[in-house]
Write a protein that holds these residues in place. Structure first.
Motif, short mmCIF file in Angstrom:
data_model
loop_
_atom_site.label_atom_id
_atom_site.label_comp_id
_atom_site.label_asym_id
_atom_site.label_seq_id
_atom_site.Cartn_x
_atom_site.Cartn_y
_atom_site.Cartn_z
N PRO A 125 0.81 -1.23 0.00
CA PRO A 125 0.00 0.00 0.00
C PRO A 125 0.84 1.28 0.00
CG PRO A 125 -0.91 -1.60 1.54
CD PRO A 125 0.39 -2.18 1.04
N SER A 126 1.96 1.26 0.71
CA SER A 126 2.77 2.48 0.75
C SER A 126 3.51 2.71 -0.56
CB SER A 126 3.77 2.41 1.90
OG SER A 126 3.08 2.37 3.13
N PHE A 127 4.12 1.67 -1.10
CA PHE A 127 4.87 1.83 -2.34
C PHE A 127 3.91 2.16 -3.49
CE2 PHE A 127 8.23 -1.35 -0.58
CZ PHE A 127 8.58 -0.42 0.39
N ALA A 128 2.77 1.46 -3.51
CA ALA A 128 1.76 1.75 -4.54
C ALA A 128 1.26 3.19 -4.38
CB ALA A 128 0.60 0.77 -4.43
N GLY A 129 1.14 3.63 -3.13
CA GLY A 129 0.70 5.00 -2.88
C GLY A 129 1.71 6.01 -3.40
#
Lengths: 328, 328, 328, 328
Positions: free
Chosen positions: A125-129
């Motif tokens: 979720p963080s990297f995709a964000g």
């Protein structure tokens, strides 16, 4: 409802089976493994049948296969599954040889089947964000990408020997992440490396500590550093410096308790195990695959992405060997 | 294998069903709900049968019930299930009346059945971690507990009217947490409160902003503050000051991306929804219940814990009314 | 250029002298102390003359006095300096007796001299920043103020005896901060307290652990907690919950190094010493005083602010004694 | 008491004068500047005399000189001051030519005078703390050093032209820091760079975005990245990965206020100005110089350190030009 066959019931096959259990529109119909007990255990948990890999590939009641077998079996399974018209979710690396990945890509393209290369970190979720914010222009043009990636501890020496080396086995994730975030293909790779964690790794012809510099045609830069050891957990950090700001993702800690004493303020180590660290990523990855196949859109990352990451890893290995910058 | 019947298929019943799906040694056998569509939906997801609550309580193929029905039905269900020898997992509050909780406690004790009161926050990994460290003596004797607890937004006015008021509906979680962490019973409660978020809440006879001070016989202090509104997410923080140090748990944010621009360094808001914020807690709570029942150990928190939290909430309401410190 | 006389050359007098040294438009002309060596040391550092307090108050070449002598001498010095037309910077507390502060306030008002009460924390860049943002409406109406304030370690018992008690000696800073941030006068004070750090403090009739709840006419709430001991440094945190958001100021650590090992991520303890923690505040406080006097604007906090904080401390002490909420 | 002459009364000369003002055992006796108003302003602030540089170097009442004049004047001043037996504090870079630095080093060695090269960042409390912990073995052997260093905004183009280029002007600080933390000399330098911030910088023959990889004989690695622009303040971060743990220093923010709203949790930008960011470092640097000279110990960093950093910068520039790794 997507009916899935799982090829390979080891650790990663189990992870994907658990992800599927949490989806309402997908179901594990059959599982296969060269080791019968592994297949039996996963069959018991999922309620799926045990079949051979060939039977799964040939089956009419199966829409998609998840390939989590040893890397050297990927090639044949992909060729078979693509020809049989199955959607394919294949763990990385697709193959150790770029040429053979090209072969697979041709077969997959000819068959017109959906294909996802399992670079799970893109779904964190963080990297995709971070990637989404870059795409939305939140920090302007990307200029410098920094990736710090360290495993808690080195794998067994026996694994190292057949791993393809640090760049193909470990840094390949970071090389894919670099492509994901640079939004432009690297045109040059420079690598340095040494065996600081364990001299046996060096004697086995590999490195355990390495740094790579990627540059793109427009002058964007990516620095990656890897170590096979981090005492404080599985260290996975990324940051992107752009014309209008900085995006970064910090480590995820085991819990959010802070203890303050005379020694200072102490928080927990980073989540130590990759399955726990990337649990949400694995679930999102499978959700994306199922959604894509059911809706007829091509899943990502593609087999082409798998190929390009492999080419970067090959270039890094060549750079380390020659001590020269290399074109991938 | 623990065979479970779910009474009440609303939001919280669904949460518990999902938790059970992730456990290998428990299974939902039957579900019941006064609204048939709700029961049907959960039955479809879990593969369980639809039965009446009475049938579940009487069934031989069911070991335990999870009570997630409206609060005013808890009393009869507990009496019935306890008499029928079922293990009971009951959502909080056990009942709005302390006297009726005492009645239930007698029945449960007489029947000798396991009983868990659903104060899920005790199972949050961070809060549970704080309690464990206190117990292990990491910060010495507890001296001051500080609990900051704010909902993202107030419930509908219609709900407020029948909620029992902020202290019994919302702060009861914090009052239970105070008991959990103080490791000593409060002997005095002082409350202040006002309607700052929505004057309609005040007209309905309730408050939406409140602060309570608890003190124990040995002089330990707990300060709690509540608001029915927090623009930055579901604000759930706890800290414990002890003789040898401080323990604290920060909010859990929606993701771990940080954006830096001329405006500064910005991280995501706090997780906004209680199911998401306490997802791990709900799972750990059910795991504890199943483990306890299967191993014959009493689950925690007990019905006594449910009673004592209710008595503290009653005392807080009385203190607010009289503007005096009150003995619970 | 503001010509200043320093009355009292102890620790706090030295702090103010150092602040003045960093200002281009102020100068220490003379210093006074009952202990000659203290006066000599400060005179040597500042290049100022040594005089008696009376001589300084009477001097034509001095515009302002900084009063940093023992509290029981403040009254006479203020009366004298005000009558002599000097601008006055007086350390807190102005006096232990509210009535005597009122007397001083009358004299100061009659003389029309500028007067600053030394609540230095209002000038801490972070706390001042919070107040400025509240004033600018960044978080809407203030609803709940939370102040956590803990000293590294208790003062000597001998000091406790003559200190006026925890509320007047230590919490008075927090009570002033509450007024500063609530932007509305408290109308009720409720205090609890105990001697958990050192039972000798209890035997001396004081507490070392205390919590106070303030409420205002419109229903705003402030919770303060104090401890005379914090193993992890000087703990000074403030947060303000408003209708549109939250403002908070974290502790300032000794340095910004983080160490990660198998034990987790560890940062330094909080700055331990009040002079170091509030170094920037002391400098800003003196800058404000000098600017205000030179520009003819009244400095803040006023003597009225000193009085009101004292009345809140008196009320807290009375509340603790009676175990009842008290109107200040 | 160390009697100091300041050569160069510009911004950096003023910084050093302010540092000296805070030391009890040092005093500015005289100042010199080619621009009389600059000398007059600093003389007024310090109470020092105005003299010529030559007069200061020749003076009997002066023990040490602080050289803060333009870089191309350093050589002659160092030669003169060393021959005159003065202790020398010289701003970086000592000279743009490594050969001329070698000349200076010979003169200084022959004269036996103390010499400090002004790499102020070594004295930053956090960076110095990291180095101290490395030396004490807290994280075991150093393996990977990561330095992220970005200026708030590029200097004027006119400055760029005469700056010696990014590596000699800006990254030289990071190259010195790398030597400081690697505890082993780099044996290879590889640089990449581009003009992403301002294409005019590229047309002027320089880069504004760059990354360097250093390696040592034992295989330690350092990655440095620089940008001439950071919207979120002066970005100065360092981390060291060792066999037993990680040390890192985060940015220092303008204040410690956090604001939480629906947009998330926001803290202030990084301190934006190098004098503010490194204020403590400049003071500690001068304190070290004065202490070293008075106690007869050689100050650090030495002129040799200045030379080696320059050689690394030269190597980086050569590597960028040739697109090859270079031996410094």
């Amino acid at each position: 409802m997507l009916k899935i066959g799982i090829l390979g019931c080891g650790r990663i096959g189990q992870v994907h089976a658990r992800s599927i259990r949490n989806l309402d529109d997908a179901r594990v119909v059959a599982v296969a493994d060269a080791m019968l007990p592994a297949a039996e255990a996963l069959a018991a948990k999922t309620g799926a049948e045990i079949r051979t890999a060939d039977a799964i590939i040939a089956a009419d009641d199966i829409d998609a296969v998840v390939i989590g077998t040893p890397t050297d079996t990927h090639f044949d399974l992909i060729q078979g599954a693509a020809t049989a018209g199955k959607a394919i979710f294949c763990e990385k690396p697709v193959d150790m040889s770029a040429d053979r990945i090209r072969d697979c890509a041709s077969t997959v393209a000819a068959a017109g089947v959906p294909f996802l290369t399992g670079f799970n970190r893109r779904f964190d979720p963080s990297f995709a964000g971070i990637e989404a914010r870059i795409r939305e222009g939140e920090i302007g043009e990307v200029e410098i990408v920094t990736i710090l990636s360290r495993d808690p501890s080195p794998p067994p020496l026996s694994y190292i020997a057949s791993s393809g080396g640090l760049f193909r086995d470990m840094m390949i994730h970071d090389l894919d992440m670099a492509r994901f975030l640079l939004a432009e293909e690297p045109v040059q790779v420079f690598a340095v490396g040494s065996a600081l964690v364990d001299s046996e790794i060096g004697r086995a012809g590999d490195v355990d500590t390495a740094a790579v510099t990627l540059t793109t045609a427009s002058g964007r830069i990516c620095q990656i550093s890897n170590s096979r050891r981090a005492t404080y957990g599985y260290d996975q950090r990324i940051e992107v410096h752009g014309a209008r700001g900085l995006l970064r993702a910090e480590n995820q800690l085991e819990n959010s308790v802070e203890v303050a004493t005379g020694a200072g303020f102490r928080r927990a180590p980073a989540r130590n195990f990759f399955l726990e660290r990337y649990e949400a990523a694995y679930l999102a990855e499978m959700r994306h695959f199922v959604d894509a196949v059911l809706s007829g859109k091509p899943p990502r990352p593609s087999i082409e992405d798998g190929l390009r990451a492999q080419l970067l890893a090959d270039a890094a290995a060549r750079s380390l060997e020659t001590d020269l910058p290399v074109r991938p």
